[in-house]
Design a protein around this motif. Structure first.
Motif, PDB file in Angstrom:
ATOM      1  N   THR A 159      11.534  17.491  -6.067  1.00  0.00           N
ATOM      2  CA  THR A 159      11.273  16.404  -5.111  1.00  0.00           C
ATOM      3  C   THR A 159      10.280  16.859  -4.051  1.00  0.00           C
ATOM      4  O   THR A 159       9.346  16.123  -3.696  1.00  0.00           O
ATOM      5  CB  THR A 159      12.583  15.954  -4.442  1.00  0.00           C
ATOM      6  OG1 THR A 159      13.507  15.527  -5.446  1.00  0.00           O
ATOM      7  CG2 THR A 159      12.331  14.791  -3.489  1.00  0.00           C
ATOM      8  N   ARG A 160      10.455  18.057  -3.546  1.00  0.00           N
ATOM      9  CA  ARG A 160       9.544  18.572  -2.514  1.00  0.00           C
ATOM     10  C   ARG A 160       8.131  18.760  -3.068  1.00  0.00           C
ATOM     11  O   ARG A 160       7.148  18.473  -2.379  1.00  0.00           O
ATOM     12  CB  ARG A 160      10.085  19.892  -1.953  1.00  0.00           C
ATOM     13  CG  ARG A 160      11.343  19.709  -1.141  1.00  0.00           C
ATOM     14  CD  ARG A 160      11.873  21.013  -0.569  1.00  0.00           C
ATOM     15  NE  ARG A 160      13.057  20.770   0.251  1.00  0.00           N
ATOM     16  CZ  ARG A 160      13.742  21.705   0.876  1.00  0.00           C
ATOM     17  NH1 ARG A 160      13.363  22.980   0.788  1.00  0.00           N
ATOM     18  NH2 ARG A 160      14.809  21.399   1.608  1.00  0.00           N
ATOM     19  N   ILE A 161       8.034  19.235  -4.308  1.00  0.00           N
ATOM     20  CA  ILE A 161       6.710  19.377  -4.936  1.00  0.00           C
ATOM     21  C   ILE A 161       6.061  18.009  -5.100  1.00  0.00           C
ATOM     22  O   ILE A 161       4.871  17.832  -4.832  1.00  0.00           O
ATOM     23  CB  ILE A 161       6.832  20.095  -6.298  1.00  0.00           C
ATOM     24  CG1 ILE A 161       7.242  21.557  -6.098  1.00  0.00           C
ATOM     25  CG2 ILE A 161       5.513  20.025  -7.071  1.00  0.00           C
ATOM     26  CD1 ILE A 161       7.630  22.269  -7.378  1.00  0.00           C
ATOM     27  N   GLY A 162       6.857  17.031  -5.521  1.00  0.00           N
ATOM     28  CA  GLY A 162       6.341  15.669  -5.673  1.00  0.00           C
ATOM     29  C   GLY A 162       5.853  15.100  -4.356  1.00  0.00           C
ATOM     30  O   GLY A 162       4.785  14.464  -4.298  1.00  0.00           O
ATOM     31  N   VAL A 199      -6.820  13.389   0.123  1.00  0.00           N
ATOM     32  CA  VAL A 199      -8.069  13.286  -0.645  1.00  0.00           C
ATOM     33  C   VAL A 199      -8.634  11.871  -0.560  1.00  0.00           C
ATOM     34  O   VAL A 199      -9.845  11.676  -0.370  1.00  0.00           O
ATOM     35  CB  VAL A 199      -7.831  13.685  -2.118  1.00  0.00           C
ATOM     36  CG1 VAL A 199      -9.061  13.367  -2.969  1.00  0.00           C
ATOM     37  CG2 VAL A 199      -7.493  15.174  -2.213  1.00  0.00           C
ATOM     38  N   LEU A 200      -7.776  10.863  -0.661  1.00  0.00           N
ATOM     39  CA  LEU A 200      -8.226   9.475  -0.582  1.00  0.00           C
ATOM     40  C   LEU A 200      -8.803   9.153   0.790  1.00  0.00           C
ATOM     41  O   LEU A 200      -9.798   8.424   0.901  1.00  0.00           O
ATOM     42  CB  LEU A 200      -7.067   8.525  -0.901  1.00  0.00           C
ATOM     43  CG  LEU A 200      -6.603   8.497  -2.365  1.00  0.00           C
ATOM     44  CD1 LEU A 200      -5.365   7.624  -2.518  1.00  0.00           C
ATOM     45  CD2 LEU A 200      -7.719   7.990  -3.275  1.00  0.00           C
ATOM     46  N   VAL A 201      -8.185   9.681   1.842  1.00  0.00           N
ATOM     47  CA  VAL A 201      -8.718   9.479   3.192  1.00  0.00           C
ATOM     48  C   VAL A 201     -10.095  10.117   3.318  1.00  0.00           C
ATOM     49  O   VAL A 201     -11.021   9.526   3.902  1.00  0.00           O
ATOM     50  CB  VAL A 201      -7.746  10.049   4.250  1.00  0.00           C
ATOM     51  CG1 VAL A 201      -8.410  10.138   5.620  1.00  0.00           C
ATOM     52  CG2 VAL A 201      -6.487   9.188   4.333  1.00  0.00           C
ATOM     53  N   LEU A 252       4.786  16.790  -1.761  1.00  0.00           N
ATOM     54  CA  LEU A 252       3.562  17.510  -1.392  1.00  0.00           C
ATOM     55  C   LEU A 252       2.362  16.948  -2.154  1.00  0.00           C
ATOM     56  O   LEU A 252       1.277  16.754  -1.579  1.00  0.00           O
ATOM     57  CB  LEU A 252       3.726  18.995  -1.682  1.00  0.00           C
ATOM     58  CG  LEU A 252       2.516  19.887  -1.363  1.00  0.00           C
ATOM     59  CD1 LEU A 252       2.168  19.815   0.115  1.00  0.00           C
ATOM     60  CD2 LEU A 252       2.798  21.331  -1.780  1.00  0.00           C
ATOM     61  N   LEU A 253       2.547  16.651  -3.437  1.00  0.00           N
ATOM     62  CA  LEU A 253       1.456  16.089  -4.245  1.00  0.00           C
ATOM     63  C   LEU A 253       1.046  14.711  -3.731  1.00  0.00           C
ATOM     64  O   LEU A 253      -0.150  14.396  -3.658  1.00  0.00           O
ATOM     65  CB  LEU A 253       1.883  16.006  -5.711  1.00  0.00           C
ATOM     66  CG  LEU A 253       2.001  17.347  -6.454  1.00  0.00           C
ATOM     67  CD1 LEU A 253       2.563  17.134  -7.854  1.00  0.00           C
ATOM     68  CD2 LEU A 253       0.641  18.045  -6.522  1.00  0.00           C
ATOM     69  N   ILE A 254       2.028  13.886  -3.377  1.00  0.00           N
ATOM     70  CA  ILE A 254       1.722  12.561  -2.821  1.00  0.00           C
ATOM     71  C   ILE A 254       0.898  12.704  -1.547  1.00  0.00           C
ATOM     72  O   ILE A 254      -0.107  12.011  -1.351  1.00  0.00           O
ATOM     73  CB  ILE A 254       3.023  11.777  -2.539  1.00  0.00           C
ATOM     74  CG1 ILE A 254       3.729  11.414  -3.841  1.00  0.00           C
ATOM     75  CG2 ILE A 254       2.723  10.505  -1.742  1.00  0.00           C
ATOM     76  CD1 ILE A 254       5.119  10.830  -3.644  1.00  0.00           C
ATOM     77  N   VAL A 308       7.009   6.796   1.073  1.00  0.00           N
ATOM     78  CA  VAL A 308       8.171   7.563   0.632  1.00  0.00           C
ATOM     79  C   VAL A 308       9.461   6.779   0.861  1.00  0.00           C
ATOM     80  O   VAL A 308      10.354   6.751   0.005  1.00  0.00           O
ATOM     81  CB  VAL A 308       8.232   8.928   1.359  1.00  0.00           C
ATOM     82  CG1 VAL A 308       9.550   9.640   1.083  1.00  0.00           C
ATOM     83  CG2 VAL A 308       7.054   9.794   0.929  1.00  0.00           C
ATOM     84  N   ILE A 309       9.569   6.127   2.008  1.00  0.00           N
ATOM     85  CA  ILE A 309      10.764   5.331   2.285  1.00  0.00           C
ATOM     86  C   ILE A 309      10.878   4.175   1.285  1.00  0.00           C
ATOM     87  O   ILE A 309      11.964   3.880   0.780  1.00  0.00           O
ATOM     88  CB  ILE A 309      10.748   4.790   3.726  1.00  0.00           C
ATOM     89  CG1 ILE A 309      10.739   5.946   4.728  1.00  0.00           C
ATOM     90  CG2 ILE A 309      11.963   3.892   3.980  1.00  0.00           C
ATOM     91  CD1 ILE A 309      10.515   5.522   6.166  1.00  0.00           C
TER      92      ILE A 309
END
Length: 521
Positions: A491-494, A504-506, A496-498, A105-106
């Protein structure tokens, strides 16, 4: 089944320079002076150093040790490292997702801000802002460049976007060549050059006389006094303590997950005590000696004690991109010193941004056995798309929102989790032995008590104060204009999706590792 060999550092100096490069970023030269000035100078420095010794240094040793330990299990990121320490807990790896989420995110807004410093380096040499002489015109120049407004200086965001593309490509190019061939090589030449530019600017600033004979007290000595004369009454303010602790997270890059990944490329016999302390000390020299000796005293000399606090409170960008160019414009060789200032910021920025990319790249390499070239290609493509909202909706508060969740809140949460995991789950006795494997010096024994009790209590205090003072206003967007609500919600929804995608990948990675292990039995 043969496992591919993990990358490694070429030398001890390389890892120290890389970790120092990760820590020495825009925060040292922009955020630190702004926080110190807006909190009354000397009033800020006492809680700053208390936070350094009780929070920053313990977390630094925790992350170096956890990273090296996890690297022994072929894990270079927090989910795998956390799982290695607490295998009985099937949820702990998901808390480790923060160690990939935060840096990602940063990265998606940091590279854009970093590109401004490259652009301004060019502007300094070409004299594009050289004739601007007041705060209003320099502020207009900055907002025009950012695309926030159209004016006589810029007609749209095209120039800023060009420099973003250059900066983004440079970052991906360095990451593509790996730990030894890319990041270590960059930091070995960038760090010395950064210090050369910083020393040149510091010498120029400390030799400044009082430019206004009607205000002889606006001098360099009083500029340093503003920063270093303590105000003990300010210690009663919780806000000053929270601001100082937050700066320590930024300045040492702790609580992000980057040091965990960098340290995972060490071998079991590599020292983490002295190397970690050396990297942290290098960062503090850059921040407290160079960062504080350039911008605050210079601004004090030209604008005085009241104006500098007003400028600092107006935002970190104003101090670095508005006030400092105005100060340098008043000096001989202004174009050269302007270049030194902004290229110093660029070097600080790029050595930090490449480190922010490494956890996500390492996760793909280690957990999915993807080649580095493929991992960097995926990372670059995804991040390029994710960067766009930060660029085009800068004026809508998107960057501030990304910075709060990725670069502030989750830093403290992640640091709290890893401290508890290290001192209480891994166990302080075992942790103390692990810290000292291959160590060239002993950690003062008092830090055994500090790491186990003081640091986690300090972190819980920070989180508790935040929930007490700021939770409701932030969630309800009390300080966000009505026109920007939609952008902040998106932005907050984005975000959360990330986060959910990473979870899921983990989960997929863990199942994949289990399946491979069963095949080998």
């Amino acid at each position: 089944m043969a496992q591919k060999k993990r990358d490694s550092w070429g030398s001890r100096l390389g890892i120290i320079m890389a970790v120092a490069g990760s820590a020495i970023g825009l925060g040292n030269f922009l955020r630190f002076p702004a926080k110190a000035a807006s909190n009354g100078g000397g009033a800020f420095m006492i809680p700053y150093f208390v936070s350094l010794f009780l929070l920053g240094i313990p977390l630094m040793w925790i992350e170096w040790t956890l990273g090296r330990y996890g690297g022994g299990f072929e894990h270079g990121t927090a989910p795998g490292i956390f799982h290695s320490i607490w295998q009985k807990n099937r949820f702990i790896k998901y808390f480790g997702v923060i160690g990939i989420f935060g840096p990602l995110v940063i990265f998606i807004y940091y590279t854009y801000i970093e590109s401004w410093t490259l652009a301004y380096s060019f502007f300094a040499l070409t004299g594009k802002y050289g004739k601007l002489a007041d705060q209003a015109s320099m502020q207009s120049f900055l907002s025009g460049f950012q695309g926030v407004s159209k004016n006589q200086y810029f007609n749209g965001i095209g120039t800023a976007y060009l420099f973003f593309l250059i900066t983004f490509i440079l970052n991906i190019w360095v990451i593509y060549y790996g730990i030894k061939g890319g990041i270590e090589k960059l930091c070995k030449w960038a760090m010395p050059l950064l210090f050369i530019f910083g020393l040149a600017l510091m010498i120029k600033v400390v030799t400044l006389g009082a430019p206004d004979i009607t205000r002889p007290d606006w001098n360099i000595a009083n500029g340093f006094g503003f920063l270093w004369n303590p105000d003990f009454s300010a210690l009663k303010s919780a806000k000053v303590w929270l601001e100082a602790a937050g700066q320590i997270f930024f300045t040492l890059s702790v609580g992000i997950g980057v040091i965990l990944t960098y340290a995972s490329y060490l071998s079991k016999g590599d020292d983490v005590v002295l190397s970690g302390l050396t990297a942290a000390s290098t960062n503090e020299v850059a921040e407290v000696i160079l960062g504080a000796s350039i911008i605050i005293p210079a601004a004090f000399v030209f604008f005085g004690p009241q104006e500098i606090q007003s400028i600092a409170r107006s935002g970190v960008f104003n101090l670095g991109f508005v006030t400092m160019p105005l100060v340098l414009n008043k000096l001989p060789l202004s174009a050269l010193f302007g270049f030194f200032w902004f290229f110093l910021l660029f070097l600080a920025g790029i050595t930090s941004s490449v480190s922010l990319a490494q956890p996500a790249v390492a996760f793909m390499e280690d957990e999915f056995d993807i080649t580095r070239k493929k991992a960097v290609t995926i990372f670059g493509a995804v991040c390029f798309i994710l960067c766009q909202p930060a660029i085009f909706f800068l004026g809508r508060g998107v960057v501030d929102e990304l910075d709060f969740w990725g670069g502030t809140f989750f830093l403290v949460v992640f640091a709290t989790i890893e401290t508890i995991l290290f001192a209480w789950v891994f166990g302080m006795e075992q942790a103390w032995d692990e810290i000292h494997k291959g160590a060239d010096m002993r950690v003062p024994r008092v830090y055994k008590f500090i790491i186990k009790y003081i640091t986690p209590l300090f972190l819980f205090f920070i989180l508790g104060m935040w929930f007490w003072q700021q939770w409701i206003p932030i969630i309800l967007m009390k300080n966000v204009s009505t026109a920007d609500h939609t952008f902040i919600q998106a932005t907050r929804i984005g975000l959360l999706l990330i986060f959910l995608v990473l979870v899921v990948l983990v989960r997929i990675a863990l199942r994949r590792k289990k399946a491979l292990a069963e095949q080998l039995r």
